[in-house]
Design an enzyme around this catalytic site. Structure first.
Site, PDB file in Angstrom:
ATOM      1  N   LYS A   1       0.829  -1.213   0.000  1.00  0.00           N
ATOM      2  CA  LYS A   1       0.000   0.000   0.000  1.00  0.00           C
ATOM      3  C   LYS A   1       0.861   1.259   0.000  1.00  0.00           C
ATOM      4  CE  LYS A   1       0.575   1.503   4.374  1.00  0.00           C
ATOM      5  NZ  LYS A   1       0.793   2.888   4.837  1.00  0.00           N
TER       6      LYS A   1
ATOM      7  N   THR B   1      -4.207   5.543   3.070  1.00  0.00           N
ATOM      8  CA  THR B   1      -2.965   6.167   2.613  1.00  0.00           C
ATOM      9  C   THR B   1      -3.040   6.681   1.178  1.00  0.00           C
ATOM     10  OG1 THR B   1      -2.105   3.971   2.090  1.00  0.00           O
ATOM     11  CG2 THR B   1      -1.437   4.918   4.175  1.00  0.00           C
TER      12      THR B   1
END
Length: 328
Positions: free
Chosen positions: A189, A246
């Protein structure tokens, strides 16, 4: 399995926050800073330089010596991914047999392609490796805002004990035995968040951002499956949950780094001092994917941009002109 004394190695923003989390959960806590000078500064101010405004509880012991944490029931290793080997090696001589050591970094070691728990196992054979990951910003957690994460160890009893030791009304760790899945979600991620930041920095719009995040998740799933991750882990807090966070917030160092790239500065120019783990993970993630024949065009584009092999506009054009195909 009582875990009453929690030691935290690393007095940065996340380390100081996790020490606070453990104290809120009613544990005895020792926070180990980098060295004696750093420990003295924390003792004097009761704050982390990286997170000004967070009051480190007076009940949290602060030290600059790893020997002072030898009696801890569990240890949280809160250092950057590429520094974890050195920290785990330094910790090894003072470690008791069977002590859970929890990696709190999200990355893959460059040069070896090892995940964080593999590095702990190699450097500290007496440790029981574990991993903590999930959608969490230090500033939010420090303020006591509701947060949920995943805490994984191969032994379910140990994972549950660690989750219980850190859990409170505002910090909820869900336990798992899918160590690899949790590690992959956290590492991948960060790379994809850089891509999302580039999209934002280039002003490509919300539709492009949604497409990028969704197709990035597909890449994470393909990579995870190849390395034995469970589908439910990748779709959970440490996978999709952390990816959504994020890829959408300027609080994310990786997203902010991508925004700066998208706005124009080249990858070779000076950057913000805050660490973006994805910058160091991108190349090794892509190399590991290539070795197994895993298609990860977004991650590969990020790695090529960071290595100076591809310009941002060229990378965007290459992604937009890929052949049409089925979604999965």
């Amino acid at each position: 399995m009582p875990l009453n004394h929690i030691a935290v190695i690393g007095a940065g923003a996340w380390g100081s926050t996790l020490a606070t989390v453990a104290a809120r959960a009613g544990r005895e806590v020792t926070l180990a800073a980098r060295d004696a000078a750093s420990a003295a500064a924390v003792k004097a101010t009761r704050q982390s330089r990286q997170l000004p405004g967070l009051k480190i509880d007076d009940g949290i012991a602060v030290t600059g010596t790893l020997a002072d944490i030898a009696s801890a029931d569990a240890i949280l290793l809160v250092v950057p991914a590429q520094a974890l080997r050195a920290a785990a090696s330094a910790l090894a001589p003072s470690l008791k047999d069977g002590t859970p050591v929890v990696a709190c970094a999200k990355g893959i070691e460059r040069g070896t392609g090892k995940f964080m728990t593999e590095v702990i196992a190699e450097c500290s054979p007496r440790a029981v490796p574990a991993i903590l990951s999930g959608p969490s910003f230090a500033a939010d957690v420090a303020r006591g805002l509701p947060t949920a994460v995943t805490l994984a160890a191969r032994d379910e009893k140990i994972a549950a004990a660690l989750a219980h030791a850190l859990g409170s009304a505002t910090f909820r760790p869900y336990h798992s035995t899918d160590v690899r899945g949790v590690e992959i979600g956290g590492a991948a991620k960060n790379v994809l968040a850089i891509a999302a930041g580039i999209v934002a920095g280039r002003g490509l719009g919300a539709s492009a951002a949604a497409a990028l995040t969704t197709r990035g998740f597909a890449e994470m799933v393909r990579f995870g499956r190849a390395f034995g991750a469970r589908a439910e882990t990748l779709a959970g807090l440490s996978g999709l949950g952390d990816l959504i966070l994020t890829c959408s917030s300027p609080q994310s160092r990786n997203f902010s780094f991508g925004v700066a790239l998208g706005k124009g500065p080249s990858a070779a120019e000076p950057r913000d001092a805050k660490l973006a783990e994805g910058e160091f993970t991108a190349a090794v993630l892509v190399d590991m994917a290539r070795e197994r024949g895993i298609d990860m065009p977004i991650a590969a584009a990020v790695a090529a941009i960071l290595d100076g092999k591809l310009g941002i506009d060229e990378a965007i054009e290459a992604l937009l002109t890929r052949p049409f195909k089925a979604e999965w």
